[in-house]
Design an enzyme around this catalytic site. Structure first.
Site, PDB file in Angstrom:
ATOM      1  N   GLU A   1       0.842  -1.210   0.000  1.00 27.15           N
ATOM      2  CA  GLU A   1       0.000   0.000   0.000  1.00 27.15           C
ATOM      3  C   GLU A   1       0.873   1.254   0.000  1.00 27.15           C
ATOM      4  O   GLU A   1       0.606   2.212  -0.733  1.00 27.15           O
ATOM      5  CB  GLU A   1      -0.951  -0.036   1.205  1.00 27.15           C
ATOM      6  CG  GLU A   1      -2.039  -1.070   0.962  1.00 27.15           C
ATOM      7  CD  GLU A   1      -2.917  -1.350   2.167  1.00 27.15           C
ATOM      8  OE1 GLU A   1      -2.358  -1.610   3.254  1.00 27.15           O
ATOM      9  OE2 GLU A   1      -4.142  -1.325   2.016  1.00 27.15           O
TER      10      GLU A   1
ATOM     11  N   GLU B   1      -3.617 -10.114   3.354  1.00 27.47           N
ATOM     12  CA  GLU B   1      -4.537  -9.823   4.466  1.00 27.47           C
ATOM     13  C   GLU B   1      -5.633 -10.883   4.599  1.00 27.47           C
ATOM     14  O   GLU B   1      -6.049 -11.222   5.703  1.00 27.47           O
ATOM     15  CB  GLU B   1      -5.193  -8.448   4.275  1.00 27.47           C
ATOM     16  CG  GLU B   1      -4.315  -7.277   4.654  1.00 27.47           C
ATOM     17  CD  GLU B   1      -3.401  -6.838   3.522  1.00 27.47           C
ATOM     18  OE1 GLU B   1      -3.225  -7.593   2.545  1.00 27.47           O
ATOM     19  OE2 GLU B   1      -2.856  -5.726   3.611  1.00 27.47           O
TER      20      GLU B   1
HETATM   21  C1  LIG Z   1      -7.067   2.810   9.795  1.00 28.98           C
HETATM   22  C2  LIG Z   1      -6.679   1.385   9.604  1.00 28.98           C
HETATM   23  C3  LIG Z   1      -5.287   1.213   9.080  1.00 28.98           C
HETATM   24  C4  LIG Z   1      -4.981  -0.236   8.836  1.00 28.98           C
HETATM   25  C5  LIG Z   1      -3.743  -0.486   8.018  1.00 28.98           C
HETATM   26  C6  LIG Z   1      -3.759  -1.859   7.450  1.00 28.98           C
HETATM   27  C7  LIG Z   1      -2.522  -2.194   6.680  1.00 28.98           C
HETATM   28  C8  LIG Z   1      -2.577  -3.483   5.908  1.00 28.98           C
HETATM   29  O1  LIG Z   1      -3.567  -3.484   4.905  1.00 28.98           O
HETATM   30  C9  LIG Z   1      -2.718  -4.689   6.773  1.00 28.98           C
HETATM   31  C10 LIG Z   1      -1.492  -5.543   6.725  1.00 28.98           C
HETATM   32  O2  LIG Z   1      -0.472  -5.181   6.199  1.00 28.98           O
HETATM   33  S1  LIG Z   1      -1.638  -7.067   7.486  1.00 28.98           S
HETATM   34  C11 LIG Z   1      -0.033  -7.788   7.248  1.00 28.98           C
HETATM   35  C12 LIG Z   1       0.175  -8.277   5.862  1.00 28.98           C
HETATM   36  N1  LIG Z   1       1.426  -8.961   5.757  1.00 28.98           N
HETATM   37  C13 LIG Z   1       1.544 -10.273   6.008  1.00 28.98           C
HETATM   38  O3  LIG Z   1       0.595 -10.962   6.338  1.00 28.98           O
HETATM   39  C14 LIG Z   1       2.925 -10.853   5.843  1.00 28.98           C
HETATM   40  C15 LIG Z   1       3.184 -11.869   6.908  1.00 28.98           C
HETATM   41  N2  LIG Z   1       4.536 -12.378   6.846  1.00 28.98           N
HETATM   42  C16 LIG Z   1       4.933 -13.330   5.980  1.00 28.98           C
HETATM   43  O4  LIG Z   1       4.197 -13.813   5.143  1.00 28.98           O
HETATM   44  C17 LIG Z   1       6.338 -13.842   6.109  1.00 28.98           C
HETATM   45  O5  LIG Z   1       6.815 -13.468   7.392  1.00 28.98           O
HETATM   46  C18 LIG Z   1       7.323 -13.315   5.046  1.00 28.98           C
HETATM   47  C19 LIG Z   1       6.948 -13.896   3.684  1.00 28.98           C
HETATM   48  C20 LIG Z   1       7.280 -11.806   4.981  1.00 28.98           C
HETATM   49  C21 LIG Z   1       8.779 -13.732   5.436  1.00 28.98           C
HETATM   50  O6  LIG Z   1       8.812 -15.124   5.632  1.00 28.98           O
HETATM   51  P1  LIG Z   1      10.081 -15.794   6.352  1.00 28.98           P
HETATM   52  O7  LIG Z   1      11.319 -15.205   5.811  1.00 28.98           O
HETATM   53  O8  LIG Z   1       9.840 -17.262   6.279  1.00 28.98           O
HETATM   54  O9  LIG Z   1      10.017 -15.298   7.879  1.00 28.98           O
HETATM   55  P2  LIG Z   1       8.942 -15.695   9.012  1.00 28.98           P
HETATM   56  O10 LIG Z   1       9.513 -16.776   9.857  1.00 28.98           O
HETATM   57  O11 LIG Z   1       7.585 -15.879   8.440  1.00 28.98           O
HETATM   58  O12 LIG Z   1       8.908 -14.317   9.843  1.00 28.98           O
HETATM   59  C22 LIG Z   1      10.041 -13.882  10.574  1.00 28.98           C
HETATM   60  C23 LIG Z   1       9.565 -13.228  11.852  1.00 28.98           C
HETATM   61  O13 LIG Z   1       8.830 -12.034  11.531  1.00 28.98           O
HETATM   62  C24 LIG Z   1       7.554 -12.060  12.133  1.00 28.98           C
HETATM   63  N3  LIG Z   1       6.616 -11.400  11.207  1.00 28.98           N
HETATM   64  C25 LIG Z   1       6.482 -11.634   9.891  1.00 28.98           C
HETATM   65  N4  LIG Z   1       5.560 -10.796   9.368  1.00 28.98           N
HETATM   66  C26 LIG Z   1       5.129 -10.025  10.392  1.00 28.98           C
HETATM   67  C27 LIG Z   1       4.198  -8.958  10.472  1.00 28.98           C
HETATM   68  N5  LIG Z   1       3.526  -8.519   9.392  1.00 28.98           N
HETATM   69  N6  LIG Z   1       3.980  -8.402  11.667  1.00 28.98           N
HETATM   70  C28 LIG Z   1       4.643  -8.809  12.749  1.00 28.98           C
HETATM   71  N7  LIG Z   1       5.553  -9.809  12.728  1.00 28.98           N
HETATM   72  C29 LIG Z   1       5.782 -10.407  11.567  1.00 28.98           C
HETATM   73  C30 LIG Z   1       7.244 -13.543  12.312  1.00 28.98           C
HETATM   74  O14 LIG Z   1       6.289 -13.725  13.329  1.00 28.98           O
HETATM   75  C31 LIG Z   1       8.615 -14.085  12.679  1.00 28.98           C
HETATM   76  O15 LIG Z   1       8.842 -13.779  14.030  1.00 28.98           O
HETATM   77  P3  LIG Z   1       9.570 -14.847  15.007  1.00 28.98           P
HETATM   78  O16 LIG Z   1       9.486 -14.173  16.331  1.00 28.98           O
HETATM   79  O17 LIG Z   1      10.954 -15.003  14.460  1.00 28.98           O
HETATM   80  O18 LIG Z   1       8.748 -16.100  14.911  1.00 28.98           O
END
Ligand SMILES: CCCCCCC[C@H](O)CC(=O)SCCNC(=O)CCNC(=O)[C@H](O)C(C)(C)COP(=O)([O-])OP(=O)([O-])OC[C@H]1O[C@@H](n2cnc3c(N)ncnc32)[C@H](O)[C@@H]1OP(=O)([O-])[O-]
Ligand SMILES: NC(=O)c1ccc[n+]([C@@H]2O[C@H](COP(=O)([O-])OP(=O)(O)OC[C@H]3O[C@@H](n4cnc5c(N)ncnc54)[C@H](O)[C@@H]3O)[C@@H](O)[C@H]2O)c1
Length: 615
Positions: free
Chosen positions: A150, A170
């Protein structure tokens, strides 16, 4: 409250700045290096997670929040300050937004979703970027996901490495993009692509994304028109939907599932953990027991090119095992799972034996002989299957139980599963137990070793209704080996005859009773598994269910589901069923569950009660 701390900056022990600051969120950092992340304000330390640098006429906003550069509050503040500073600085002609380390921001910080919301919001920052009079360029590498994409969509230009991936995952968290993603992606990539990406959550390679116009190194993609509404109205609606979803149980469960998958990788055993464990080389192996499991494991080892001794108790079983291994291996070659060369080599690596002396020098020996009660998933699923049969004996029909459980969220109902795996398998397991107990069952048997027994499955077995393979089981199929299940009035007759013969008065069974008896019986077993130390955390059980049984992700897993219902309520219902079905030991309430229910313990503290450290 400043304590003597060790600096975690890149210079480590060589750091000579001499000023150390305790940073509550991210350990400790020194002041004075390019890595400086902390600014002391009295006792409170504001963490800076966006490095601001000016190189030539470019201002570079580099997000530095490892491991995935999630857009935490500190990152959002850093981006907000950075874009304001760059706008003011006359020497700056253009702004680059990028991520340090492995990736461009991979989205909002999911851990913050359960905390009070703090400004600045992503859309606010994005609009500042968009309105900036200097060109703002997103330089993308790694995984540019969710809020990260975004932010990129707010930038005037997007450039990316070929290996970069973009996406809106998401949906996997039970959410939709909440920072203008639903409004801006369709304008940039078109409705169809946007719908596909937002509803599937798939990560798209930069090369593919470029085709859609998401990555655009040439010109400003200022698409003013909107599909249904003006942009502002669209944004307002998106925010409203996002907030609704964020508060939903479904999204909470999916966020829990995301972290549970990562938590289980941090395993602990009495003699080591995921950090201390060192893989030992495995050069030779032996498998004891050439049955279903043993043969499968032999095939895995041979496919990895590891020599295996296959040990059996007699020649007949040994030959059966060898035949099974040969057939699985040939199938794997046919399906292209292993190369023909690996298939050929496998024969030379496999050494059948009945002599224990052959095994004395091997590095690893999996033993797959006696039938056990199941470790985790199978043990928990035992009561689930048993209750299904009891419900049918009491008044439900298999199709009703299946429908209710499919509506609950399971991909396939328990009786369809039984037809798939084979009615004979369930029959043989029961017979094996009966044999061990020295009991002979008949179609009239109602108790075995003091426990309730239902011979309905045995009836189907004796009628040759073995499931899909014979074209009929709990359902009828279009042919032997068919896949289309239709209800069969013959099955209803068999069930009614069974009840009549045994004097069982059938009754109406509600959907609620079906869900409770199927789910709560296996949840109760889950708590016993935690109590016994078979699983180390509830997350272990839930991830087993998500992957092993395709349990619906939007419910998190059976243990998370129990937590959402409320342990007090689940415990009370288990006690109720225990009172009503005293001859089914799976209803004996778990001691751990009783303790947790009485104290309303949060899920992350359950294990402290299981191990007794909180008692
Ligand atoms: C007014 C309202 C405003 C609202 C705004 C909304 C914004 C938006 O639309 C919503 C989002 O973005 S929703 C989000 C959308 N995004 C997603 O859903 C992406 C989710 N993430 C992934 O799919 C994978 O982590 C990657 C592909 C990025 C990397 O894969 P990889 O290399 O195999 O690595 P790994 O082993 O998977 O992760 C390593 C460590 O990082 C940690 N961590 C990761 N992401 C995190 C996050 N977002 N957060 C926190 N932590 C996060 C994970 O827990 C782990 O921690 P640990 O303590 O070591 O266990
Ligand atoms: N089949 C499954 O889906 C499954 C799933 C999880 C766990 N398990 C467990 O794995 C183990 C093996 O299961 P299986 O389905 O392969 O059983 P199986 O009955 O198909 O095979 C067991 C084999 O072990 C052999 N055996 C018995 N005693 C022996 C001895 N002393 N020395 C050498 N061989 C001996 C038997 O001859 C038989 O061939 C059991 O503990 C079972 O509970 C099985």
């Amino acid at each position: 409250m400043r304590s003597k701390v060790v600096c975690n900056c890149r210079l480590g022990s060589k750091c000579r700045t001499g000023v150390f600051i305790s940073v509550p969120l991210r350990s400790t950092f020194c002041v004075g290096t390019s890595y400086i992340l902390a600014v002391k304000v009295s006792y409170i330390v504001a963490v800076i997670m966006v490095d601001y640098k000016v190189q030539g006429s470019f201002a570079i906003l580099e997000v530095n929040n490892p491991p995935v550069n999630a857009l935490s509050h500190a990152v959002r503040s850093g981006l907000n300050d950075g874009i304001e500073k760059a706008s003011r600085d006359r020497n700056v002609k253009a702004v680059i937004v990028c991520g340090k380390g492995a990736t461009f921001p991979a989205g909002a910080d999911i851990r913050e979703f359960s905390k009070p919301k703090k400004e600045p919001w992503l859309p606010e920052i994005g609009h500042k970027m968009e309105k900036c009079e200097k060109p703002v360029i997103a330089a993308i590498h790694g995984t540019c996901l969710g809020g990260g994409l975004e932010i990129a969509l707010f930038c005037h230009y997007r450039i990316a490495l070929k290996t970069a991936r973009v996406g809106f995952p998401e949906v996997q968290l039970g959410l939709l993009p909440g920072a203008a993603g639903t409004q801006r992606l369709p304008r940039v990539a078109g409705l169809q692509v946007a719908m596909d990406m937002i509803s599937s959550g798939r990560h798209v390679l930069a090369t593919e994304a470029k085709k859609y116009g998401i990555i655009d190194e040439l010109c400003l993609k200022a698409v003013k028109a909107s599909v249904d509404f003006p942009y502002e109205k669209g944004l307002e609606m998106e925010t409203e939907f996002f907030k609704q979803l964020l508060g939903s149980g479904q999204s909470k469960a999916q966020q829990y599932a995301f972290f549970a998958e990562r938590t289980i990788a941090r395993w602990e055993m009495p003699n080591g953990n995921y950090r201390t464990a060192v893989a030992k080389p495995v050069k030779s192996t032996a498998v004891i027991g050439a049955g279903t499991m043993g043969s499968g494991i032999v095939v895995c080892l041979l496919s990895a090119g590891i020599p295996v001794y296959l040990m059996e108790q007699n020649e007949k079983f040994l030959n059966n095992g060898l035949k099974m291994i040969k057939s699985i291996m040939e199938g794997s070659v046919k399906l292209g799972k292993v190369s023909p060369e690996v298939g050929r080599k496998a024969a030379t690596l496999l050494k059948p034996t009945m002599n224990y002396n052959d095994l004395k020098d091997v590095d690893l020996i999996p033993v797959l002989v006696k039938t056990c009660r199941g470790f985790l998933a199978n043990r928990m699923h035992g009561p689930f299957g048993t209750e299904g049969t009891f419900l049918v004996e009491e008044g439900a029909l298999p199709s009703q139980v299946d429908r209710v459980m499919e509506d609950f969220g399971l991909p396939i109902g328990p009786f369809k599963v039984r037809d798939l795996s084979g009615v004979d398998i369930a029959y043989k397991i029961k017979q094996e137990v009966a044999k061990l107990l020295g009991i002979k069952t008949t179609l009239q048997t109602r108790f075995m070793n003091g426990e309730r027994y239902c011979a309905l499955n045995d009836r189907l077995f004796h009628l040759g209704r073995l499931g899909r393979k014979t074209g009929k089981g709990y359902y009828k199929y279009e042919k032997a080996g068919g896949k289309i299940a239709t209800e069969d009035s013959d099955v209803t007759d068999i069930i009614e005859k069974h009840c009549k013969e045994l004097g069982i008065q059938r009754r109406q069974i509600s959907s609620q009773e079906i869900v409770e008896r199927m789910m709560y019986s296996c949840i109760n077993e889950g708590f016993k598994i935690l109590e016994d130390g078979i699983a180390v955390r509830p997350e272990d059980i839930d991830v087993c269910y998500l992957y092993g049984f395709s349990f619906p992700r939007y419910l998190g897993g059976p243990m998370f589901y129990a937590n959402q219902i409320g342990l007090q309520r689940v415990y009370e219902r288990i006690c109720y069923y225990h009172e009503n079905f005293p001859y089914s030991p799976h209803w004996v309430p778990s001691r751990l569950l009783r303790k947790l229910a009485a104290k309303s313990v949060p899920m992350n503290e359950w294990m402290a009660y299981a191990t007794g450290s909180k008692l």
